[in-house]
Design an enzyme around this catalytic site. Structure first.
Site, PDB file in Angstrom:
ATOM      1  N   CYS A   1      -1.523  14.759   0.369  1.00 39.41           N
ATOM      2  CA  CYS A   1      -2.423  13.608   0.358  1.00 39.41           C
ATOM      3  C   CYS A   1      -3.732  13.740  -0.391  1.00 39.41           C
ATOM      4  O   CYS A   1      -3.932  13.109  -1.434  1.00 39.41           O
ATOM      5  CB  CYS A   1      -2.686  13.159   1.790  1.00 39.41           C
ATOM      6  SG  CYS A   1      -3.031  14.533   2.903  1.00 39.41           S
TER       7      CYS A   1
ATOM      8  N   HIS B   1     -10.276  10.380   2.971  1.00 38.56           N
ATOM      9  CA  HIS B   1      -9.774  11.768   2.946  1.00 38.56           C
ATOM     10  C   HIS B   1     -10.270  12.564   1.737  1.00 38.56           C
ATOM     11  O   HIS B   1      -9.530  13.362   1.156  1.00 38.56           O
ATOM     12  CB  HIS B   1      -8.238  11.787   3.005  1.00 38.56           C
ATOM     13  CG  HIS B   1      -7.708  13.028   3.673  1.00 38.56           C
ATOM     14  ND1 HIS B   1      -6.361  13.349   3.674  1.00 38.56           N
ATOM     15  CD2 HIS B   1      -8.338  14.020   4.360  1.00 38.56           C
ATOM     16  CE1 HIS B   1      -6.194  14.483   4.326  1.00 38.56           C
ATOM     17  NE2 HIS B   1      -7.377  14.906   4.749  1.00 38.56           N
TER      18      HIS B   1
END
Length: 435
Positions: free
Chosen positions: A54, A115
């Site tokens: 990710c 993130h």
């Protein structure tokens, strides 16, 4: 009137290559809105994520550059222990897609997953976004909104909020609200869903949320049917967003891209490929990729152009008439020539590396060079998309040339820090591939 396009970048989380109908879903998946998006635009058969997990892919997306250039992206993925650490995140001084568009007169918003580092050193509002609603870290529970440390991770701007609801629906609602407002300037909306990332909970699974509590990585949870419902909920949300664009007369001049941050997880379908998230096999990095801009590109087309996450920054800037920062030139390429003429293919090489399993990969034309666990492989993806026939001995000249090209590229990148985090659970199992 400013006729530059609006931009919407929709990013799924852990979606497999064949999880959409328009990419050959085999298990009854229903994605009518994404299928319609593909029918009205360009579908990339050879779309790639910049990483097999990710946060590194997100570094590449927002900077338009190989993620390896930034220390924070060496983490696989960026862990919760990065909180408070000033070296693990996206530096606010680094030019980004939203900051360059904002400086050129665009409104900018991120709805969904960030993130890329934690406050006080990092955050969406420090890197070019005017607005933010979503999660700062990785996976969160779809109902309680807690991460796997037990911390609630849903934010409105820089303030934690306690909005009740299923996360996929909350993100959809906020995105629809954003495009429904009056905008006197063109806008960039980054809609980064957490779906279908674990925990595997569909809209009617609030009891499952209560059962697993803080154990978000539930080894005994989920099912193919639950996963399909999660994808379907995301598709429904995208349908609402498309309807809102049309209702407000914005659909013709809005440039939309849909893709995934990496390949599929436990319940994903990556056919015809093998491997999954955390692998540099095709199943870990080949992802569905769709682009649509009715006023500016072809419709109903498919292209074999090799494209990556980092390409969309230079492509969006090109469409907006904005020049990249000369001190941070993109590693990605401008895909506008292909989007306008899908029969055209631009030659390019793509490189990957991961600390996990010592993986290395290079895609060049039909050929792919791969290193895993100290073993070298050479595949012809046109003839063998499943990467089963290792041609390293049969074609030693090609192997040597691709190894040399990879080594030359790697010499231009910072080395992987020895203390970089690798995504493993406390028991040593791959966090992305439990069970």
């Amino acid at each position: 009137m400013d006729r530059r396009p609006n931009f919407i970048f929709i990013l799924a989380d852990d979606l497999g290559y064949a999880d959409l109908g328009c990419f050959g879903a085999r298990d009854g998946a229903s994605t009518p809105h994404l299928d319609r998006l593909a029918a009205g635009g360009v579908r990339f058969t050879d779309g790639y994520a910049n990483s097999a997990l990710c946060s590194p892919s997100r570094f590449a997306l927002i900077t338009g550059r190989y993620q390896y250039r930034l220390r924070g992206a060496a983490e696989e993925p960026l862990p919760p222990s990065a909180k408070g650490q000033a070296h693990l995140g996206l530096p606010p001084s680094h030019p980004t897609l939203p900051s360059l568009l904002r400086d050129a007169g665009y409104d900018t918003a991120l709805v969904g997953k960030w993130h890329l580092g934690y406050p006080p050193h990092f955050g969406p509002l420090k890197s070019g976004y005017d607005e933010f609603f979503g999660t700062l870290g990785g996976g969160i529970d779809y109902f309680s909104h807690i991460d796997h440390t037990g911390t609630r991770d849903l934010h409105d701007g820089e303030v934690a909020c306690h909005e009740r609801g299923y996360v996929t629906d909350l993100l959809t609602r906020r995105a629809v609200d954003y495009v429904s407002r009056r905008h006197d300037r063109p806008f960039l909306l980054s809609l980064h869903y957490t779906a279908p990332h674990w925990p595997w909970e569909a809209r009617d699974d609030e009891a499952e949320s209560a059962r697993i509590g803080r154990a978000l990585l539930h080894y005994d949870g989920g099912s193919p049917a639950t996963y399909r419902r999660m994808v379907s909920h995301m598709d429904e949300g995208i349908g609402k967003l498309l309807a809102s664009l049309q209702r407000h007369g914005l659909d013709q001049n809005t440039f939309i891209v849909f893709t995934s941050d990496n390949g599929g997880e436990r319940f994903s379908d990556v056919w015809p490929f093998v491997g999954a998230k955390m692998d540099l096999l095709e199943g870990g990095i080949r992802v569905p990729l769709i682009a649509r801009w009715p006023a500016g590109m072809a419709a109903g087309a498919s292209t074999p152009q090799v494209a990556a996450t980092m390409d969309w920054m230079p492509t969006f800037l090109s469409a907006a008439g904005v020049v990249p920062d000369p001190e941070f030139p993109p590693d990605g390429i401008d895909l506008m020539p292909v989007l306008r003429e899908p029969g055209r293919v631009l030659e390019r090489a793509l490189h990957w590396r991961m600390k996990h399993r010592g993986q290395r990969a290079l895609r060049l034309g039909d050929w792919k060079y791969l290193v895993q666990d100290g073993h070298e492989y050479l595949f012809n993806l046109a003839a063998d998309p499943r990467e089963r026939a290792n041609l390293a001995r049969r074609s030693p000249g090609i192997l040597a040339d691709m190894r040399r090209q990879f080594d030359e590229w790697e010499q231009r990148m910072p080395s992987i820090p020895p203390d970089a985090y690798v995504g493993r659970t406390a028991t040593g199992e791959d966090m992305a591939r439990p069970g």
